[in-house]
Design a protein around this motif. Sequence first.
Motif, PDB file in Angstrom:
ATOM      1  N   VAL A   1       0.848  -1.201   0.000  1.00  0.00           N
ATOM      2  CA  VAL A   1       0.000   0.000   0.000  1.00  0.00           C
ATOM      3  C   VAL A   1       0.883   1.250   0.000  1.00  0.00           C
ATOM      4  CG1 VAL A   1      -1.640   1.332   1.391  1.00  0.00           C
ATOM      5  CG2 VAL A   1      -1.960  -1.130   1.088  1.00  0.00           C
ATOM      6  N   ILE A   2       1.953   1.235   0.807  1.00  0.00           N
ATOM      7  CA  ILE A   2       2.842   2.407   0.868  1.00  0.00           C
ATOM      8  C   ILE A   2       3.474   2.651  -0.496  1.00  0.00           C
ATOM      9  CG2 ILE A   2       5.043   3.241   1.827  1.00  0.00           C
ATOM     10  CD1 ILE A   2       4.145   1.935   4.495  1.00  0.00           C
ATOM     11  N   ARG A   3       3.928   1.585  -1.155  1.00  0.00           N
ATOM     12  CA  ARG A   3       4.554   1.777  -2.468  1.00  0.00           C
ATOM     13  C   ARG A   3       3.533   2.330  -3.473  1.00  0.00           C
ATOM     14  NH1 ARG A   3       9.387  -0.181  -4.613  1.00  0.00           N
ATOM     15  NH2 ARG A   3       9.637  -1.592  -2.859  1.00  0.00           N
ATOM     16  N   LEU A   4       2.328   1.783  -3.415  1.00  0.00           N
ATOM     17  CA  LEU A   4       1.307   2.255  -4.364  1.00  0.00           C
ATOM     18  C   LEU A   4       0.930   3.720  -4.086  1.00  0.00           C
ATOM     19  CD1 LEU A   4      -1.025  -0.837  -4.701  1.00  0.00           C
ATOM     20  CD2 LEU A   4       0.163   0.340  -6.557  1.00  0.00           C
ATOM     21  N   ARG A   5       0.801   4.030  -2.794  1.00  0.00           N
ATOM     22  CA  ARG A   5       0.420   5.420  -2.464  1.00  0.00           C
ATOM     23  C   ARG A   5       1.528   6.408  -2.782  1.00  0.00           C
ATOM     24  NH1 ARG A   5      -2.677   5.769   3.174  1.00  0.00           N
ATOM     25  NH2 ARG A   5      -1.975   7.880   2.827  1.00  0.00           N
ATOM     26  N   ASN A   6       2.755   5.924  -2.864  1.00  0.00           N
ATOM     27  CA  ASN A   6       3.888   6.808  -3.178  1.00  0.00           C
ATOM     28  C   ASN A   6       4.406   6.620  -4.592  1.00  0.00           C
ATOM     29  OD1 ASN A   6       4.681   8.293  -0.627  1.00  0.00           O
ATOM     30  ND2 ASN A   6       4.469   6.204   0.114  1.00  0.00           N
ATOM     31  N   ARG A   7       3.623   5.953  -5.428  1.00  0.00           N
ATOM     32  CA  ARG A   7       4.126   5.682  -6.776  1.00  0.00           C
ATOM     33  C   ARG A   7       4.381   7.009  -7.500  1.00  0.00           C
ATOM     34  NH1 ARG A   7      -1.123   5.396  -6.563  1.00  0.00           N
ATOM     35  NH2 ARG A   7      -2.425   6.164  -8.267  1.00  0.00           N
ATOM     36  N   PRO A   8       5.435   7.050  -8.294  1.00  0.00           N
ATOM     37  CA  PRO A   8       5.814   8.307  -8.944  1.00  0.00           C
ATOM     38  C   PRO A   8       4.732   8.845  -9.869  1.00  0.00           C
ATOM     39  CG  PRO A   8       7.520   6.634  -9.239  1.00  0.00           C
ATOM     40  CD  PRO A   8       6.361   5.954  -8.606  1.00  0.00           C
TER      41      PRO A   8
ATOM     42  N   SER B   1       7.559  11.869  -5.125  1.00  0.00           N
ATOM     43  CA  SER B   1       7.668  10.513  -4.621  1.00  0.00           C
ATOM     44  C   SER B   1       9.126  10.143  -4.405  1.00  0.00           C
ATOM     45  CB  SER B   1       7.048   9.553  -5.632  1.00  0.00           C
ATOM     46  OG  SER B   1       7.456   8.239  -5.355  1.00  0.00           O
ATOM     47  N   ARG B   2       9.367   9.420  -3.283  1.00  0.00           N
ATOM     48  CA  ARG B   2      10.738   8.945  -3.066  1.00  0.00           C
ATOM     49  C   ARG B   2      11.081   7.833  -4.055  1.00  0.00           C
ATOM     50  NH1 ARG B   2      10.804   4.290   0.715  1.00  0.00           N
ATOM     51  NH2 ARG B   2       8.760   4.063   1.648  1.00  0.00           N
ATOM     52  N   PHE B   3      10.043   7.284  -4.715  1.00  0.00           N
ATOM     53  CA  PHE B   3      10.293   6.216  -5.689  1.00  0.00           C
ATOM     54  C   PHE B   3      10.547   6.736  -7.100  1.00  0.00           C
ATOM     55  CE2 PHE B   3       7.705   3.868  -2.451  1.00  0.00           C
ATOM     56  CZ  PHE B   3       8.732   3.031  -2.034  1.00  0.00           C
ATOM     57  N   THR B   4      10.521   8.052  -7.281  1.00  0.00           N
ATOM     58  CA  THR B   4      10.802   8.576  -8.618  1.00  0.00           C
ATOM     59  C   THR B   4      12.179   8.086  -9.063  1.00  0.00           C
ATOM     60  OG1 THR B   4       9.491  10.536  -8.194  1.00  0.00           O
ATOM     61  CG2 THR B   4      11.085  10.694  -9.992  1.00  0.00           C
ATOM     62  N   GLY B   5      12.213   7.444 -10.221  1.00  0.00           N
ATOM     63  CA  GLY B   5      13.494   6.937 -10.731  1.00  0.00           C
ATOM     64  C   GLY B   5      13.782   5.507 -10.307  1.00  0.00           C
ATOM     65  N   SER B   6      13.005   4.964  -9.360  1.00  0.00           N
ATOM     66  CA  SER B   6      13.210   3.559  -8.970  1.00  0.00           C
ATOM     67  C   SER B   6      12.578   2.662 -10.033  1.00  0.00           C
ATOM     68  CB  SER B   6      12.531   3.265  -7.621  1.00  0.00           C
ATOM     69  OG  SER B   6      13.098   4.051  -6.602  1.00  0.00           O
ATOM     70  N   THR B   7      13.085   1.431 -10.143  1.00  0.00           N
ATOM     71  CA  THR B   7      12.534   0.492 -11.128  1.00  0.00           C
ATOM     72  C   THR B   7      11.304  -0.148 -10.505  1.00  0.00           C
ATOM     73  OG1 THR B   7      14.875   0.061 -11.486  1.00  0.00           O
ATOM     74  CG2 THR B   7      13.328  -1.223 -12.805  1.00  0.00           C
ATOM     75  N   MET B   8      10.150   0.424 -10.798  1.00  0.00           N
ATOM     76  CA  MET B   8       8.958   0.069 -10.031  1.00  0.00           C
ATOM     77  C   MET B   8       8.525  -1.390 -10.216  1.00  0.00           C
ATOM     78  SD  MET B   8       8.306   2.566  -8.133  1.00  0.00           S
ATOM     79  CE  MET B   8       6.666   2.391  -7.439  1.00  0.00           C
TER      80      MET B   8
ATOM     81  N   VAL C   1      21.067  -8.946 -12.152  1.00  0.00           N
ATOM     82  CA  VAL C   1      21.964  -8.822 -10.989  1.00  0.00           C
ATOM     83  C   VAL C   1      21.970  -7.413 -10.404  1.00  0.00           C
ATOM     84  CG1 VAL C   1      23.567 -10.722 -11.362  1.00  0.00           C
ATOM     85  CG2 VAL C   1      23.886  -8.596 -12.609  1.00  0.00           C
ATOM     86  N   THR C   2      21.399  -6.450 -11.129  1.00  0.00           N
ATOM     87  CA  THR C   2      21.326  -5.090 -10.569  1.00  0.00           C
ATOM     88  C   THR C   2      19.985  -4.857  -9.870  1.00  0.00           C
ATOM     89  OG1 THR C   2      20.526  -4.271 -12.691  1.00  0.00           O
ATOM     90  CG2 THR C   2      22.889  -4.111 -12.299  1.00  0.00           C
ATOM     91  N   MET C   3      19.280  -5.905  -9.581  1.00  0.00           N
ATOM     92  CA  MET C   3      17.960  -5.768  -8.951  1.00  0.00           C
ATOM     93  C   MET C   3      18.124  -5.661  -7.426  1.00  0.00           C
ATOM     94  SD  MET C   3      14.812  -8.234  -9.894  1.00  0.00           S
ATOM     95  CE  MET C   3      13.223  -8.160  -9.111  1.00  0.00           C
ATOM     96  N   GLY C   4      18.572  -4.490  -6.995  1.00  0.00           N
ATOM     97  CA  GLY C   4      18.912  -4.297  -5.577  1.00  0.00           C
ATOM     98  C   GLY C   4      17.749  -4.522  -4.641  1.00  0.00           C
TER      99      GLY C   4
ATOM    100  N   PRO D   1      20.658  11.415  -4.570  1.00  0.00           N
ATOM    101  CA  PRO D   1      21.670  10.423  -4.167  1.00  0.00           C
ATOM    102  C   PRO D   1      21.308   9.019  -4.643  1.00  0.00           C
ATOM    103  CG  PRO D   1      20.495  11.321  -2.262  1.00  0.00           C
ATOM    104  CD  PRO D   1      20.084  12.135  -3.438  1.00  0.00           C
ATOM    105  N   LYS D   2      20.004   8.736  -4.705  1.00  0.00           N
ATOM    106  CA  LYS D   2      19.594   7.402  -5.180  1.00  0.00           C
ATOM    107  C   LYS D   2      19.938   7.245  -6.660  1.00  0.00           C
ATOM    108  CE  LYS D   2      15.356   6.696  -6.479  1.00  0.00           C
ATOM    109  NZ  LYS D   2      13.894   6.647  -6.377  1.00  0.00           N
ATOM    110  N   LEU D   3      19.563   8.228  -7.452  1.00  0.00           N
ATOM    111  CA  LEU D   3      19.806   8.113  -8.888  1.00  0.00           C
ATOM    112  C   LEU D   3      21.301   8.095  -9.186  1.00  0.00           C
ATOM    113  CD1 LEU D   3      16.953  10.390 -10.290  1.00  0.00           C
ATOM    114  CD2 LEU D   3      16.973   7.927  -9.919  1.00  0.00           C
ATOM    115  N   LEU D   4      22.064   8.814  -8.373  1.00  0.00           N
ATOM    116  CA  LEU D   4      23.519   8.793  -8.543  1.00  0.00           C
ATOM    117  C   LEU D   4      24.056   7.381  -8.309  1.00  0.00           C
ATOM    118  CD1 LEU D   4      26.158  11.244  -7.884  1.00  0.00           C
ATOM    119  CD2 LEU D   4      26.250   9.444  -6.203  1.00  0.00           C
ATOM    120  N   VAL D   5      23.606   6.767  -7.232  1.00  0.00           N
ATOM    121  CA  VAL D   5      24.057   5.403  -6.919  1.00  0.00           C
ATOM    122  C   VAL D   5      23.602   4.421  -8.014  1.00  0.00           C
ATOM    123  CG1 VAL D   5      23.672   3.478  -5.304  1.00  0.00           C
ATOM    124  CG2 VAL D   5      24.268   5.729  -4.424  1.00  0.00           C
ATOM    125  N   LEU D   6      22.370   4.585  -8.469  1.00  0.00           N
ATOM    126  CA  LEU D   6      21.869   3.670  -9.505  1.00  0.00           C
ATOM    127  C   LEU D   6      22.633   3.838 -10.818  1.00  0.00           C
ATOM    128  CD1 LEU D   6      17.982   3.699  -9.000  1.00  0.00           C
ATOM    129  CD2 LEU D   6      19.733   2.364  -7.847  1.00  0.00           C
TER     130      LEU D   6
END
Length: 732
Positions: A131-138, A145-152, A228-231, A322-327
């Motif tokens: 629910v948290i992921r869905l409510r925060n979906r980009p 959203s903190r998930f912007t740029g994450s591989t949803m 293998v990059t599926m952190g 910082p997330k996108l930089l690491v990714l």
Amino acid sequence: MGSVQIVTTILAAAITAVAVWLAVRAVLKMVAVIRLGQPAPERFTDKAARARTMLVETAGHTRMLKWGVVGAAHWFVMVGFVVLSLLVLEAYFEVVTPTGGLPIIGHWTIFGLATEIITVLGLVGILVLMVIRLRNRPTRPGGRSRFTGSTMWQGYFVEWIVLLVLIFGLVIRGFKVATDHFEYPLWATPVSHAVGAVLPDWSDGASVAALIKIAISMTWLIVISLNVTMGVAWHRFLAFPNIFFKREPARPAGSGLGALRPMTSQGKPLDFEEADPEKDQFGVAHVEQFSWKGLLDFSTCTECGRCQSQCPAWNTGKPLSPKLLVLSLRDHAYAKAPYLLAGGGKDLTGEEKATQAQLAHLDVLSLAEGDKPLIGDAESGGVIDPDVLWSCTTCGACVEQCPVDIEHVDHIVDMRRYQVLIESSFPSEAGVMLRNLENKGNPWGAPQNTREDWTKGLDFEVPRVGEVDDFEYLFWVGCAGAFEDRAKKTTRAVATLLNEAGVKFAILGEDETCSGDPARRIGNEFVFQMLAQQNVETLNEAFEGREKAKRKIVATCPHCFNTLGNEYGQLGGEFEVVHHTQLLAHLVATGKLTPVQPVDGGVTYHDPCYLGRHNRIFAAPREVLGDAIAGDLTEMPRNSERSFCCGAGGARMWMEEKIGKRINVDRVEEAMATGAKTVAVGCPFCSTMLNDGVNGKGAGEQVEVIDVASVLLRSVKPEQPQGGRETAPVGG
Ligand code: SF4
Ligand code: SF4
């Protein structure tokens, strides 16, 4: 064994064999990539502390629990994953025979009860996370959203797998209940019994459900092995070594905070007197020049976006997350790996190391990845855009938030080091500051013989070290404290209060130079070492003959405080450094200073990053203010560990802020929203930035930005002329 069981057993064995083979291949690949990094021998010290910290952080979820509900839900899912792996193992017995179970413990009621509880809590936990992921979906309308740029899809996939595995665990048990082959009593497994009540009496049901459960689990293993990059999935395994090998395991939180790592080549600290750019690595120019721990960091990122949600650069519209930089670094490392593993790469003179024959079998994509510059704009195909690199204030909010202890600030500064030292490529406006540091020993370029001007007009003598030898504290004034008009008022306030309290202190006067913090944070390690060595020599001389506990320094600038206390040790300077708010809190608590007139009008406090987050000093300034003001301190929503940067750290003080909203304005708006008339600070740079922000909003008459020491002085000596409001122009 019936015919259904023959089929379920063969299918379970086949899919498991494929999954295990792919998983072994994936692990070997990951290890090979991580081993491409540079040595980091310091990560193998103090193994007991490392193991302790790893256990506390993982089992206790100490960092995750900072995010209450998410942390608790994640804890149940984590425990569920570990404990319920036993139930996946049990499924292999159940495909063979529907009444099968784990040997020995599979017959214990306590095992049935524990797995029942964990299944139910795991189900609740995963539903909460979904629910948290869905409510925060980009893609949701409005909001960031903190998930912007994450591989949803990866997040959704992992969550559905967990959900289905838990559900099928109950279905297997349900079929056992329905066929009257379930060993555990109703009181220990009520949910399994409830599921069994609605399932048919199908004798092969448990075997088929077990096969489905195994298939779901192995599908997960196959998918993550092919990615293998599926952190978001791999962090379940990588978080443990990543936390174990964190920089300073004994530090209570945010071990990648405080000191920066020294510049290293081949794992050894670089000595600039002998270093040779053709033989030694100067910072990081290629992804394989990060240490293996850096590459492990990138592999471990869960894409949770906690770092991004707190980053002042990201929150004010800069391109840095910082997330996108690491990714970006992770994806680049893994895409470049085939080229590197084939022997490719550039040597320190920029020449290709591999022969054409070595690279002949590589596909064009790997070769192209090998050619990408690490730092470069879109046109040059760079992995990290220069605007990303230079947007960082080194505030440490990302490191503080990261649940798997990724050390973003070290990586950013390592990349800056190469850009500054070898490429001479950095925002041009910072060049003046660096030249001033080299030529004048302070970022403003003020004449050294004006360092003591702040003492003029005081009604007591401020002795220099050398003029007195029984001083208790060496008062490190800092460049801002000596040259910047507003900060000079803080310096005078601190000196006045120390004098009032009878503390014996002395200053270095003209023997003091910049601590080197802005040079180090921008990446100019050479200038930092030059200044730091000079200061360490001066300070060692000043404290000659004293043991460490008596080499006491008080500093008003958190950047100096951090550098002297945490970094000079790397150069042989060991001192006991306190921030002035700590000393003042102590003097008030011991009755040496007595606030007599409370300062009113409402006060809020802005935590400086290098005092708070980087050094965990949250209480002392609040204690001083609590004694000096009328009523309670009004906290801003983002305070203490989650304080929002003023925008000046990481040498950003000396760079123009051309992109997005100004960070100081964002912070000032938050401070003004509290209704407080006074914004107390504990750092000269925060003071400049917030004053600038207040004046920019035309609120200079209504809101005053002032150091904690000046608030205390007003309360202790209300009759003392205060020198007016601290609203001098920026700079000096
Ligand atoms: S240190 Fe601060 S500014 Fe830099 S990336 Fe991390 S959160 Fe953003
Ligand atoms: S907080 Fe850590 S794990 Fe989460 S996205 Fe940022 S770097 Fe990755």
